[in-house]
Design an enzyme around this catalytic site. Structure first.
Site, PDB file in Angstrom:
ATOM      1  N   ARG A  56       1.228  -1.155  -0.017  1.00  0.00           N
ATOM      2  CA  ARG A  56      -0.074  -0.203  -0.070  1.00  0.00           C
ATOM      3  C   ARG A  56       0.772   1.694  -0.001  1.00  0.00           C
ATOM      4  O   ARG A  56       0.442   2.071  -0.767  1.00  0.00           O
ATOM      5  CB  ARG A  56      -0.774   0.073   1.284  1.00  0.00           C
ATOM      6  CG  ARG A  56      -1.310   1.268   1.217  1.00  0.00           C
ATOM      7  CD  ARG A  56      -3.359   1.481   2.405  1.00  0.00           C
ATOM      8  NE  ARG A  56      -2.795   0.372   3.512  1.00  0.00           N
ATOM      9  CZ  ARG A  56      -2.219   0.617   4.274  1.00  0.00           C
ATOM     10  NH1 ARG A  56      -0.958   2.153   4.426  1.00  0.00           N
ATOM     11  NH2 ARG A  56      -2.492  -0.533   4.832  1.00  0.00           N
ATOM     12  N   TYR A 108     -16.133  17.621 -15.717  1.00  0.00           N
ATOM     13  CA  TYR A 108     -17.020  15.868 -15.407  1.00  0.00           C
ATOM     14  C   TYR A 108     -17.918  15.176 -14.354  1.00  0.00           C
ATOM     15  O   TYR A 108     -18.089  16.119 -13.460  1.00  0.00           O
ATOM     16  CB  TYR A 108     -15.766  14.900 -15.537  1.00  0.00           C
ATOM     17  CG  TYR A 108     -15.630  14.131 -15.058  1.00  0.00           C
ATOM     18  CD1 TYR A 108     -16.221  12.340 -16.569  1.00  0.00           C
ATOM     19  CD2 TYR A 108     -15.531  13.266 -14.071  1.00  0.00           C
ATOM     20  CE1 TYR A 108     -16.551  11.373 -16.249  1.00  0.00           C
ATOM     21  CE2 TYR A 108     -15.753  11.615 -13.848  1.00  0.00           C
ATOM     22  CZ  TYR A 108     -16.428  11.021 -15.346  1.00  0.00           C
ATOM     23  OH  TYR A 108     -16.101   9.282 -14.882  1.00  0.00           O
ATOM     24  N   ASP A 180      -7.590  19.034 -14.750  1.00  0.00           N
ATOM     25  CA  ASP A 180      -7.706  17.213 -15.234  1.00  0.00           C
ATOM     26  C   ASP A 180      -7.240  17.672 -16.302  1.00  0.00           C
ATOM     27  O   ASP A 180      -8.048  18.450 -17.323  1.00  0.00           O
ATOM     28  CB  ASP A 180      -9.208  17.037 -15.151  1.00  0.00           C
ATOM     29  CG  ASP A 180      -9.766  16.096 -15.001  1.00  0.00           C
ATOM     30  OD1 ASP A 180      -8.800  15.117 -16.221  1.00  0.00           O
ATOM     31  OD2 ASP A 180     -10.833  15.381 -14.577  1.00  0.00           O
ATOM     32  N   LYS A 205      -8.698   6.064 -19.343  1.00  0.00           N
ATOM     33  CA  LYS A 205      -8.654   7.022 -20.593  1.00  0.00           C
ATOM     34  C   LYS A 205      -6.739   6.587 -21.560  1.00  0.00           C
ATOM     35  O   LYS A 205      -6.871   5.665 -21.948  1.00  0.00           O
ATOM     36  CB  LYS A 205      -8.823   8.612 -20.735  1.00  0.00           C
ATOM     37  CG  LYS A 205     -10.352   8.378 -19.323  1.00  0.00           C
ATOM     38  CD  LYS A 205     -11.985   8.184 -19.825  1.00  0.00           C
ATOM     39  CE  LYS A 205     -12.524   7.810 -18.580  1.00  0.00           C
ATOM     40  NZ  LYS A 205     -12.773   8.875 -18.317  1.00  0.00           N
TER      41      LYS A 205
END
Ligand code: PLP
Length: 389
Positions: A56, A108, A180, A205
């Protein structure tokens, strides 16, 4: 428009996309970064280790991805997350309590939902604003404004926001400017070089690029904020698994050549749409008639692969078009090798119905892939011909 030049001396973008953070494996010579599935790492004495204790906190495959993408965005450090939304959440956790956020009016949908419905009830406030309208930004600004969230090109109408001007305004007022960069990718646009404090990505994406991995990423310019984000990444724990990191790393190696083809195919599609009688209006920053064309040419090295358009026959015709293609697949998401078509009002932006972010029901959005250009044009043409007046 051509590819992104290297910022200053040192290896160019494509070279870093393939090699940054990924030297041949020192243990075996493997030329591909191994997928390190281990959750824990042997220590030679308590606290004595090779930089890895528990996955982690840090994992070698994730480290390679973080180093590679930080290099491509020009950040001092980068952090990978389990999704774009997890990356956005980590950035929002940098804000002091009760902060006010300026959000793009066409943000978004997931960003809007996170800020409005997760951070809102926790005491944060926000104002959706058209970031291209300086007077509107001025009017929306409050004493508690600590963050301006920028998306450019925007989704789904591909408006262009001036990153340098917005970042300068935020800096003057001691607020953060976060961009972004999912739609443009660092190949076409590097917000940190234009003055932004942080860049976020949905690596789901273009960076992943093959519709087979969900992920997120943050790059920053300030070592202090990077240290805080590293703390948040480990403390909250929304980290990607090593196989996901490997898939994004692999996608990034071909980012440059994919983006070139996305851009040229999208430009060809936009030209077809402009001349088709079934189409009322085309949104694509590569078109000279696009209101953000000049700005896009200044801050991006190519127009990107997203195109949207209004269908003349209204919503019924728009629905017929999105159901009538064969090469373009009717599906949400974007940025991968295969071409996608969708109806934002009923699909990606359905949750915005009734909000200030509601989308025109005549709108169709395309994620133009890297298939043969003539196949894409023929497919769209036959779908549009069915609804031509
Ligand atoms: C998809 C997307 C996100 C959210 O990313 P996930 O990986 O789906 O969590 C954020 N911003 C933009 C612009 C996106 O397209």
């Amino acid at each position: 428009m051509t590819g992104a030049p290297a910022p200053g001396p040192g290896p160019g973008f494509e070279t870093r996309a393939i090699h940054a953070g990924q030297p041949p494996d020192p243990a075996t010579g493997a030329v591909v970064t191994p997928v390190h599935l281990a959750t824990t790492f042997a220590q030679s004495g308590p606290g004595a280790h090779l930089g890895y204790e528990y996955s982690r906190s840090a994992n070698p495959t994730r480290t390679a991805l973080e180093a590679c993408l930080a290099s491509l965005e020009g950040g001092v450090a980068g952090f990978a997350f389990a999704s774009g939304m997890a990356a956005e959440d980590a950035v929002l956790r940098l804000l002091p309590p009760a902060s006010h956020v300026l959000l793009p009016a066409d943000a978004y949908g997931g960003t809007y939902r996170l800020v409005a419905r997760v951070y809102g009830p926790a005491g944060y406030s926000f104002t959706p604003v058209d970031l291209a309208d300086a007077a509107a930004v001025e009017a929306a600004w409050r004493d508690e404004t600590r963050l301006v969230w920028v998306e450019t090109p925007t989704n789904p109408t591909l408006a262009i926001v001036d990153i340098a001007a917005t970042a300068a305004m935020a800096r003057e007022r001691s607020a953060l400017c976060v961009v972004d960069n999912t739609f443009a990718t660092p190949y076409l646009q590097r917000p940190l070089e234009l003055g932004a404090d942080a860049v976020v990505h949905s690596t789901t994406k273009y960076l992943g690029g093959h519709s087979d991995v969900v992920g997120g990423f943050v790059a920053l310019t300030s070592p202090e904020r990077a240290e805080r984000l590293a703390f948040v990444q480990n403390a909250v724990g929304a980290v990607p698994g090593p196989v996901d990191c490997y898939l994004v790393l692999r996608g990034i190696k071909t980012l440059a050549v994919r983006m070139e083809r996305h851009c040229s195919n999208a430009a060809a599609v936009a030209r077809l749409l402009v001349s088709h009688p079934a189409v009322d209006r085309v949104f694509f920053p590569g078109l000279e008639a696009h209101p953000g064309h000049e700005l896009a040419a200044r801050q991006m090295s190519g127009p990107g692969g997203m195109v949207s358009f209004l269908v003349r026959g209204g919503e019924p015709a728009a629905l017929e078009v999105v159901s009538g293609t064969r090469v373009f697949t009717l599906a949400e998401s974007l940025g991968a090798v295969e071409s996608l078509i969708e109806h934002p009002a009923r699909m990606t932006h359905a949750s915005a119905a009734g909000s200030p972010l509601e989308v025109d029901a005549r709108l169709v959005r395309l994620s133009v892939g890297i298939e043969t250009e003539s196949d894409l044009l023929a497919d769209l043409e036959q779908a549009l011909d069915r609804v031509a007046p």
